[in-house]
Design a protein around this motif. Structure first.
Motif, short mmCIF file in Angstrom:
data_model
loop_
_atom_site.label_atom_id
_atom_site.label_comp_id
_atom_site.label_asym_id
_atom_site.label_seq_id
_atom_site.Cartn_x
_atom_site.Cartn_y
_atom_site.Cartn_z
N SER A 83 0.22 17.57 -1.82
CA SER A 83 0.72 15.97 -1.59
C SER A 83 1.79 15.68 -2.62
O SER A 83 2.73 15.01 -2.16
CB SER A 83 -0.34 15.11 -1.71
OG SER A 83 -1.12 15.12 -2.96
N LEU A 84 1.46 16.30 -3.57
CA LEU A 84 2.81 16.07 -4.59
C LEU A 84 4.18 16.88 -4.42
O LEU A 84 5.15 16.24 -4.52
CB LEU A 84 2.04 16.54 -6.33
CG LEU A 84 1.43 15.49 -6.84
CD1 LEU A 84 0.64 15.98 -8.14
CD2 LEU A 84 1.97 13.95 -6.97
N THR A 85 3.96 17.97 -3.94
CA THR A 85 4.97 18.80 -3.40
C THR A 85 5.67 18.00 -2.28
O THR A 85 6.96 17.97 -2.36
CB THR A 85 4.60 20.11 -3.07
OG1 THR A 85 3.78 20.81 -4.29
CG2 THR A 85 5.74 21.03 -2.51
N PHE A 86 5.08 17.55 -1.47
CA PHE A 86 5.63 17.07 0.01
C PHE A 86 6.27 15.74 -0.46
O PHE A 86 7.35 15.45 0.14
CB PHE A 86 4.68 16.98 1.08
CG PHE A 86 4.60 18.46 1.64
CD1 PHE A 86 5.54 19.27 2.00
CD2 PHE A 86 3.29 18.60 1.80
CE1 PHE A 86 5.24 20.41 2.73
CE2 PHE A 86 2.82 20.00 2.60
CZ PHE A 86 4.11 20.87 2.89
N SER A 87 5.65 14.98 -1.29
CA SER A 87 6.17 13.70 -1.45
C SER A 87 7.52 13.80 -2.50
O SER A 87 8.57 13.08 -2.18
CB SER A 87 5.18 12.80 -2.38
OG SER A 87 4.90 13.35 -3.66
N ASP A 88 7.63 14.97 -3.28
CA ASP A 88 8.82 15.26 -3.81
C ASP A 88 9.90 15.64 -2.78
O ASP A 88 11.08 14.97 -2.87
CB ASP A 88 8.80 16.05 -4.88
CG ASP A 88 10.12 16.70 -5.40
OD1 ASP A 88 10.61 15.73 -6.31
OD2 ASP A 88 10.25 17.88 -5.64
#
Length: 114
Positions: A83-88
């Motif tokens: 989720s952090l990777t995709f939000s970035d």
């Protein structure tokens, strides 16, 4: 002392059949364009395959509660990282017309001094 139960051979054949069905679903999902849902469909199929393999062939279904807790925590940590990777990735401005790795060559007019 922990007693381990044996898995019935029929369970392996059922899971094998379900994995073949999911393989066919993956092939069908790759052939047909579902627009923005392509990634979600293929990730859902792959996740279901991973759960089946983990639960039956890796015998997670028969493990102690502590092992199940550690696996669950690791899975949620993986979800947090995704989720952090995709939000970035999704928050970055993208310009499909420009390629950031190609520097345009300077244009010189005929008769002009560089």
């Amino acid at each position: 002392m922990i007693s381990h139960t044996r898995t019935v051979v029929g369970t392996y054949f059922r899971v094998y059949g379900m994995l073949l069905v999911l393989l066919a679903a993956t092939v069908l999902a790759a052939r047909y364009d579902a627009g923005p849902w392509n990634i979600a469909i293929t990730l859902a199929i792959a996740s279901l395959k991973a759960v089946l393999i983990g639960a039956v062939f890796m015998h997670i279904k028969q493990e102690t509660p502590l092992v199940k807790l550690v696996i669950t925590i690791a899975f949620f940590w993986l979800l947090i990282m995704f989720s952090l990777t995709f939000s970035d990735y999704w928050s970055r401005p993208w310009d499909p017309k420009s390629d950031p790795w190609v520097i345009p060559a300077p244009r010189f007019e005929a008769g002009a001094k560089p």
